[in-house]
Design an enzyme around this catalytic site. Structure first.
Site, PDB file in Angstrom:
ATOM      1  N   GLY A 136     -11.187   1.094   4.041  1.00  0.00           N
ATOM      2  CA  GLY A 136      -9.868   1.202   3.121  1.00  0.00           C
ATOM      3  C   GLY A 136     -10.205   0.280   2.017  1.00  0.00           C
ATOM      4  N   GLU A 195     -12.496  -0.548  17.440  1.00  0.00           N
ATOM      5  CA  GLU A 195     -13.423  -0.354  16.405  1.00  0.00           C
ATOM      6  C   GLU A 195     -14.697  -1.033  16.822  1.00  0.00           C
ATOM      7  OE1 GLU A 195     -11.701  -1.332  12.746  1.00  0.00           O
ATOM      8  OE2 GLU A 195     -10.407   0.030  13.020  1.00  0.00           O
ATOM      9  N   HIS A 228     -13.179   2.115   8.768  1.00  0.00           N
ATOM     10  CA  HIS A 228     -12.610   1.188   8.205  1.00  0.00           C
ATOM     11  C   HIS A 228     -12.953   0.486   6.906  1.00  0.00           C
ATOM     12  CE1 HIS A 228      -9.697  -2.200   9.749  1.00  0.00           C
ATOM     13  NE2 HIS A 228      -9.487  -2.083   8.541  1.00  0.00           N
ATOM     14  N   ASP A 253      11.338   2.349   5.893  1.00  0.00           N
ATOM     15  CA  ASP A 253      10.862   1.058   5.967  1.00  0.00           C
ATOM     16  C   ASP A 253      12.263   0.186   6.093  1.00  0.00           C
ATOM     17  OD1 ASP A 253      10.209  -1.579   5.779  1.00  0.00           O
ATOM     18  OD2 ASP A 253       8.178  -1.274   4.747  1.00  0.00           O
ATOM     19  N   ILE A 266       0.774  -1.266   0.033  1.00  0.00           N
ATOM     20  CA  ILE A 266       0.056  -0.101  -0.021  1.00  0.00           C
ATOM     21  C   ILE A 266       0.861   1.199  -0.039  1.00  0.00           C
ATOM     22  CG2 ILE A 266      -1.738   1.388   1.425  1.00  0.00           C
ATOM     23  CD1 ILE A 266      -2.665  -1.474   2.160  1.00  0.00           C
TER      24      ILE A 266
HETATM   25  P1  NAD Z   1       2.583  -5.077   3.675  1.00  0.00           P
HETATM   26  O1  NAD Z   1       3.032  -6.002   4.428  1.00  0.00           O
HETATM   27  O2  NAD Z   1       2.716  -5.095   2.281  1.00  0.00           O
HETATM   28  O3  NAD Z   1       3.576  -3.705   4.044  1.00  0.00           O
HETATM   29  C1  NAD Z   1       3.777  -3.305   5.249  1.00  0.00           C
HETATM   30  C2  NAD Z   1       5.059  -2.993   5.495  1.00  0.00           C
HETATM   31  O4  NAD Z   1       5.305  -2.271   6.619  1.00  0.00           O
HETATM   32  C3  NAD Z   1       6.349  -3.788   5.144  1.00  0.00           C
HETATM   33  O5  NAD Z   1       6.951  -3.350   4.031  1.00  0.00           O
HETATM   34  C4  NAD Z   1       7.315  -3.708   6.392  1.00  0.00           C
HETATM   35  O6  NAD Z   1       8.357  -3.946   6.020  1.00  0.00           O
HETATM   36  C5  NAD Z   1       6.822  -2.432   7.046  1.00  0.00           C
HETATM   37  N1  NAD Z   1       7.316  -2.549   8.167  1.00  0.00           N
HETATM   38  C6  NAD Z   1       7.136  -3.682   9.347  1.00  0.00           C
HETATM   39  N2  NAD Z   1       7.824  -2.976  10.328  1.00  0.00           N
HETATM   40  C7  NAD Z   1       8.014  -1.800   9.964  1.00  0.00           C
HETATM   41  C8  NAD Z   1       8.617  -0.816  11.099  1.00  0.00           C
HETATM   42  N3  NAD Z   1       8.944  -0.999  12.240  1.00  0.00           N
HETATM   43  N4  NAD Z   1       8.918   0.383  10.554  1.00  0.00           N
HETATM   44  C9  NAD Z   1       8.853   0.553   9.352  1.00  0.00           C
HETATM   45  N5  NAD Z   1       8.026  -0.138   8.416  1.00  0.00           N
HETATM   46  C10 NAD Z   1       7.735  -1.306   9.053  1.00  0.00           C
HETATM   47  O7  NAD Z   1       1.309  -4.488   3.996  1.00  0.00           O
HETATM   48  P2  NAD Z   1       0.173  -3.686   3.285  1.00  0.00           P
HETATM   49  O8  NAD Z   1      -0.703  -4.616   2.427  1.00  0.00           O
HETATM   50  O9  NAD Z   1       0.839  -2.423   2.430  1.00  0.00           O
HETATM   51  O10 NAD Z   1      -0.724  -3.247   4.253  1.00  0.00           O
HETATM   52  C11 NAD Z   1      -0.305  -1.876   5.005  1.00  0.00           C
HETATM   53  C12 NAD Z   1      -1.199  -1.892   6.219  1.00  0.00           C
HETATM   54  O11 NAD Z   1      -2.592  -1.637   5.696  1.00  0.00           O
HETATM   55  C13 NAD Z   1      -1.491  -2.877   7.271  1.00  0.00           C
HETATM   56  O12 NAD Z   1      -1.551  -2.605   8.587  1.00  0.00           O
HETATM   57  C14 NAD Z   1      -2.739  -3.536   6.753  1.00  0.00           C
HETATM   58  O13 NAD Z   1      -3.411  -4.398   7.867  1.00  0.00           O
HETATM   59  C15 NAD Z   1      -3.505  -2.443   6.535  1.00  0.00           C
HETATM   60  N6  NAD Z   1      -4.799  -2.412   5.738  1.00  0.00           N
HETATM   61  C16 NAD Z   1      -5.741  -1.741   6.072  1.00  0.00           C
HETATM   62  C17 NAD Z   1      -6.962  -1.699   5.322  1.00  0.00           C
HETATM   63  C18 NAD Z   1      -8.137  -0.621   5.560  1.00  0.00           C
HETATM   64  O14 NAD Z   1      -9.119  -1.322   5.191  1.00  0.00           O
HETATM   65  N7  NAD Z   1      -8.019   0.192   5.983  1.00  0.00           N
HETATM   66  C19 NAD Z   1      -7.031  -2.430   4.186  1.00  0.00           C
HETATM   67  C20 NAD Z   1      -5.945  -3.476   3.865  1.00  0.00           C
HETATM   68  C21 NAD Z   1      -4.776  -3.438   4.617  1.00  0.00           C
END
Ligand code: NAD
Length: 316
Positions: free
Chosen positions: A284, A264, A282, A173, A154
């Site tokens: 997204g 939530e 929520h 990251d 994302i």
């Molecule tokens: P992803 O696993 O592709 O990316 C997450 C990133 O976070 C990874 O690149 C990881 O290296 C990084 N990360 C982990 N620990 C870290 C730290 N200490 N410092 C910096 N970076 C760190 O996940 P994604 O699919 O991109 O999802 C991102 C977030 O969005 C997640 O929390 C997911 O649950 C959330 N999400 C929300 C919705 C919504 O409806 N709002 C929908 C889908 C996903």
């Protein structure tokens, strides 16, 4: 696996998803409730269990599923699935986090636009008869430093979108190789403090774990630029919500947008009073496209696992 694959779908799995699973994988039974006794009765001869955020997939269900190979969640969260019990029994847990990346990224940018241009606020006022044309002077994304915390699926999509809007993107990251940053012409922040200090708009895209829980603490918010913005579409517990509200109240932050909350639905009345806070429930990943993608990806993953070599189109 040459025998027929039988699929059990949780109560509430949409008809269209059940239909597509039956065409691509094998006969489908859809549960009539989330009742554990019914699930155990029906799961006896099923190889795949497709769930939503419900029901709770308990150790009792897993232990009483003699031929189960996979629990599949077309979506992100797998908190309702007892992964330890699945691991013990050799049952794979699958999800489709990649399906909603564009949807979440677009909402993130949409929330930022709404915040910077007072779209929600002025719309609400106008519907109330207040033509607030000269009361609200917005700001552009063009020319701002957009900080991305978490450069995964994302975070990268957000970077791609806001670069086109002429933002300068900086991302933090520590787990992503340099190539991903250079490929996108995104500046790499080597420390969280640097990202906080540089960003005019900070969007959060980390997964939730022991390292990221409470990462945007009172101290972290203090290190952000005065007059900057936070957008959180990741997980509520990444931000210390009380500290965020205090920073909005004091004017240290110009605004915040939240799609996710510590609890939530949120129970904290403080958030209702914040005029420079906009929020969504929520949503997204809630788009028709994310839903179709999730079904496509789930079917592809199930086919790769259970019917390897039987490729072919998976759409309608
Ligand atoms: P992803 O696993 O592709 O990316 C997450 C990133 O976070 C990874 O690149 C990881 O290296 C990084 N990360 C982990 N620990 C870290 C730290 N200490 N410092 C910096 N970076 C760190 O996940 P994604 O699919 O991109 O999802 C991102 C977030 O969005 C997640 O929390 C997911 O649950 C959330 N999400 C929300 C919705 C919504 O409806 N709002 C929908 C889908 C996903």
């Amino acid at each position: 696996m040459t025998e027929q694959i039988r699929v059990l779908c949780a109560f509430g799995v949409p008809d269209d998803m059940a239909r597509r699973l039956s065409e691509a994988i094998g006969p489908v039974t859809v549960l009539k409730s989330d009742d554990e006794a019914e699930i155990i009765r029906e799961i006896q001869d099923k190889h795949v269990f497709v769930v939503r955020s419900k029901p709770k997939v308990t150790p009792n269900i897993i232990e009483n599923a003699p031929v189960l190979k996979v629990v599949s969640r077309p979506g992100v969260g797998t908190d309702n699935i007892d992964k330890e019990a699945c691991k013990k029994k050799g049952v794979l847990v699958m999800n489709t986090p990649e399906a909603s990346a564009s949807s979440v990224a677009e909402l993130t940018v949409g929330l930022a636009l709404s915040l910077l241009r007072y779209i929600y606020t002025t719309c609400a006022l106008l519907k109330n008869g207040d033509w607030a044309k000269s009361k609200y002077t917005g700001r552009t994304i063009d020319g701002k430093v957009w900080g991305v915390l978490g450069f995964g699926g994302i975070g990268r999509k957000v970077a791609d979108i806001v670069k086109v809007m002429n933002a300068q993107v900086v991302a933090y990251d520590p787990y992503i190789p340099d190539e991903e940053f250079t490929k996108r012409d995104v500046k790499r922040a080597l420390r969280l403090e640097d990202l906080l200090a540089m960003s005019d708009i900070l969007s959060l895209h980390v997964v939730i774990n022991d390292e990221t829980r409470g990462m945007i603490s009172e101290n972290a918010i203090r290190q952000m630029k005065k007059g900057s913005y936070i957008i959180n579409t990741s997980r509520g517990k990444v931000i210390d919500q009380k500290a965020l509200f205090a920073a909005l109240e004091s004017g240290h932050l110009a605004g915040a947008a939240l799609d996710v909350f510590e609890t939530e639905p949120p129970t904290d009345n403080l958030f209702l009073c914040q005029k420079n806070l906009i929020c969504t429930p929520h949503i997204g990943g809630s788009t028709e496209e994310a839903f179709i993608n999730a079904t496509d990806i789930m079917i592809r993953k199930l086919r790769d696992l259970l019917r390897p070599g039987e490729g072919g189109p998976i759409g309608d």
